[in-house]
Design a protein around this motif. Structure first.
Motif, PDB file in Angstrom:
ATOM      1  N   LEU A 135       0.797  -1.123  -0.039  1.00  0.00           N
ATOM      2  CA  LEU A 135      -0.055  -0.044   0.142  1.00  0.00           C
ATOM      3  C   LEU A 135       0.711   1.183  -0.181  1.00  0.00           C
ATOM      4  CD1 LEU A 135      -2.809   0.911   0.232  1.00  0.00           C
ATOM      5  CD2 LEU A 135      -2.689   0.928   2.684  1.00  0.00           C
ATOM      6  N   SER A 136       1.878   1.441   0.758  1.00  0.00           N
ATOM      7  CA  SER A 136       2.746   2.471   0.897  1.00  0.00           C
ATOM      8  C   SER A 136       3.526   2.631  -0.504  1.00  0.00           C
ATOM      9  CB  SER A 136       3.442   2.337   1.994  1.00  0.00           C
ATOM     10  OG  SER A 136       4.642   1.381   1.858  1.00  0.00           O
ATOM     11  N   LYS A 137       3.879   1.627  -0.937  1.00  0.00           N
ATOM     12  CA  LYS A 137       4.440   1.751  -2.569  1.00  0.00           C
ATOM     13  C   LYS A 137       3.585   2.376  -3.424  1.00  0.00           C
ATOM     14  CE  LYS A 137       8.148  -1.696  -1.842  1.00  0.00           C
ATOM     15  NZ  LYS A 137       8.767  -2.989  -2.175  1.00  0.00           N
ATOM     16  N   ALA A 138       2.245   1.657  -3.240  1.00  0.00           N
ATOM     17  CA  ALA A 138       1.530   2.072  -4.430  1.00  0.00           C
ATOM     18  C   ALA A 138       0.782   3.449  -4.229  1.00  0.00           C
ATOM     19  CB  ALA A 138       0.370   1.020  -4.531  1.00  0.00           C
ATOM     20  N   LEU A 139       0.771   3.908  -2.909  1.00  0.00           N
ATOM     21  CA  LEU A 139      -0.122   5.177  -2.719  1.00  0.00           C
ATOM     22  C   LEU A 139       0.364   6.341  -3.694  1.00  0.00           C
ATOM     23  CD1 LEU A 139      -1.066   5.277   0.954  1.00  0.00           C
ATOM     24  CD2 LEU A 139      -2.613   5.333  -1.152  1.00  0.00           C
ATOM     25  N   VAL A 140       1.769   6.366  -3.776  1.00  0.00           N
ATOM     26  CA  VAL A 140       2.282   7.536  -4.774  1.00  0.00           C
ATOM     27  C   VAL A 140       1.676   7.731  -6.209  1.00  0.00           C
ATOM     28  CG1 VAL A 140       4.741   7.523  -3.867  1.00  0.00           C
ATOM     29  CG2 VAL A 140       4.356   6.086  -5.521  1.00  0.00           C
ATOM     30  N   ASN A 141       0.806   6.723  -6.552  1.00  0.00           N
ATOM     31  CA  ASN A 141       0.049   6.856  -7.806  1.00  0.00           C
ATOM     32  C   ASN A 141      -1.172   7.184  -7.637  1.00  0.00           C
ATOM     33  OD1 ASN A 141       2.411   6.043  -9.154  1.00  0.00           O
ATOM     34  ND2 ASN A 141       1.945   3.696  -8.776  1.00  0.00           N
ATOM     35  N   LEU A 142      -1.878   7.305  -6.457  1.00  0.00           N
ATOM     36  CA  LEU A 142      -3.118   7.561  -6.240  1.00  0.00           C
ATOM     37  C   LEU A 142      -3.545   8.981  -6.514  1.00  0.00           C
ATOM     38  CD1 LEU A 142      -5.695   6.335  -4.994  1.00  0.00           C
ATOM     39  CD2 LEU A 142      -5.117   7.110  -2.735  1.00  0.00           C
ATOM     40  N   ARG A 143      -4.363   9.268  -7.194  1.00  0.00           N
ATOM     41  CA  ARG A 143      -4.613  10.742  -7.658  1.00  0.00           C
ATOM     42  C   ARG A 143      -5.318  11.438  -6.569  1.00  0.00           C
ATOM     43  NH1 ARG A 143      -6.272   8.864 -13.503  1.00  0.00           N
ATOM     44  NH2 ARG A 143      -4.458   7.636 -13.920  1.00  0.00           N
ATOM     45  N   GLU A 144      -6.605  10.861  -6.159  1.00  0.00           N
ATOM     46  CA  GLU A 144      -7.384  11.624  -5.225  1.00  0.00           C
ATOM     47  C   GLU A 144      -7.305  10.732  -3.710  1.00  0.00           C
ATOM     48  OE1 GLU A 144     -11.299  12.162  -6.432  1.00  0.00           O
ATOM     49  OE2 GLU A 144     -10.936  12.029  -8.639  1.00  0.00           O
ATOM     50  N   ASP A 145      -7.437  11.709  -2.892  1.00  0.00           N
ATOM     51  CA  ASP A 145      -7.288  11.380  -1.389  1.00  0.00           C
ATOM     52  C   ASP A 145      -8.430  10.780  -1.114  1.00  0.00           C
ATOM     53  OD1 ASP A 145      -4.673  12.587  -1.251  1.00  0.00           O
ATOM     54  OD2 ASP A 145      -5.364  14.215  -0.200  1.00  0.00           O
ATOM     55  N   ARG A 146      -9.703  11.093  -1.623  1.00  0.00           N
ATOM     56  CA  ARG A 146     -10.979  10.311  -1.118  1.00  0.00           C
ATOM     57  C   ARG A 146     -11.169   9.041  -1.572  1.00  0.00           C
ATOM     58  NH1 ARG A 146     -14.859  13.993  -4.460  1.00  0.00           N
ATOM     59  NH2 ARG A 146     -13.053  14.300  -5.672  1.00  0.00           N
ATOM     60  N   ALA A 147      -9.943   8.602  -2.541  1.00  0.00           N
ATOM     61  CA  ALA A 147     -10.480   7.275  -2.989  1.00  0.00           C
ATOM     62  C   ALA A 147      -9.451   6.100  -2.307  1.00  0.00           C
ATOM     63  CB  ALA A 147     -10.044   7.113  -4.423  1.00  0.00           C
ATOM     64  N   PHE A 148      -8.729   6.692  -1.228  1.00  0.00           N
ATOM     65  CA  PHE A 148      -7.816   5.992  -0.365  1.00  0.00           C
ATOM     66  C   PHE A 148      -8.508   4.685   0.016  1.00  0.00           C
ATOM     67  CE2 PHE A 148      -6.020   4.780   3.735  1.00  0.00           C
ATOM     68  CZ  PHE A 148      -4.899   4.543   3.528  1.00  0.00           C
ATOM     69  N   TYR A 149      -9.710   4.769   0.778  1.00  0.00           N
ATOM     70  CA  TYR A 149     -10.161   3.454   1.485  1.00  0.00           C
ATOM     71  C   TYR A 149     -10.523   2.565   0.377  1.00  0.00           C
ATOM     72  CZ  TYR A 149      -9.543   6.088   5.725  1.00  0.00           C
ATOM     73  OH  TYR A 149      -8.952   6.717   6.906  1.00  0.00           O
ATOM     74  N   GLY A 150     -11.089   2.866  -0.640  1.00  0.00           N
ATOM     75  CA  GLY A 150     -11.372   1.952  -1.788  1.00  0.00           C
ATOM     76  C   GLY A 150     -10.142   1.235  -2.261  1.00  0.00           C
ATOM     77  N   PHE A 151      -9.329   2.066  -2.504  1.00  0.00           N
ATOM     78  CA  PHE A 151      -7.814   1.654  -2.828  1.00  0.00           C
ATOM     79  C   PHE A 151      -7.411   0.661  -1.852  1.00  0.00           C
ATOM     80  CE2 PHE A 151      -3.174   2.260  -3.642  1.00  0.00           C
ATOM     81  CZ  PHE A 151      -3.198   1.983  -5.022  1.00  0.00           C
ATOM     82  N   MET A 152      -7.205   1.101  -0.493  1.00  0.00           N
ATOM     83  CA  MET A 152      -6.938   0.169   0.411  1.00  0.00           C
ATOM     84  C   MET A 152      -7.475  -1.097   0.427  1.00  0.00           C
ATOM     85  SD  MET A 152      -6.913   0.538   4.715  1.00  0.00           S
ATOM     86  CE  MET A 152      -8.661   0.612   4.788  1.00  0.00           C
TER      87      MET A 152
END
Length: 82
Positions: free
Chosen positions: A42-59
């Motif tokens: 998760l920590s490696k992939a989060l740099v590619n996350l565009r929107e903060d609101r999508a964090f929990y779905g991404f997690m």
């Protein structure tokens, strides 16, 4: 995403990730190992996350994918042991 924000979000989600892992593994050692794998991925992939609101779905998606990989590895290990 900013590194400080990533750290804060991961710290906040760590307890729920560990609970997720404890519900799916036979013992606490496996749960802790799996949780570490999920948090690392998760920590490696989060740099590619565009929107903060999508964090929990991404997690949740990352946790599910890492769990499936872990489970398949456990099946192969158990088959080899037999």
């Amino acid at each position: 995403m900013d590194q400080r924000v990533i750290k804060e979000k991961i710290e906040a989600a760590a307890a729920s990730i560990l609970a997720y892992c404890r519900a799916r593994t036979p013992n606490s050692y496996d749960a802790e190992d799996l949780a570490q794998e999920i948090l690392l991925t998760l920590s490696k992939a989060l740099v590619n996350l565009r929107e903060d609101r999508a964090f929990y779905g991404f997690m949740r998606a990352v946790a599910g994918n890492v769990y499936r990989q872990w489970y398949r590895r456990q099946l192969r290990i158990n088959e080899c042991a037999l």
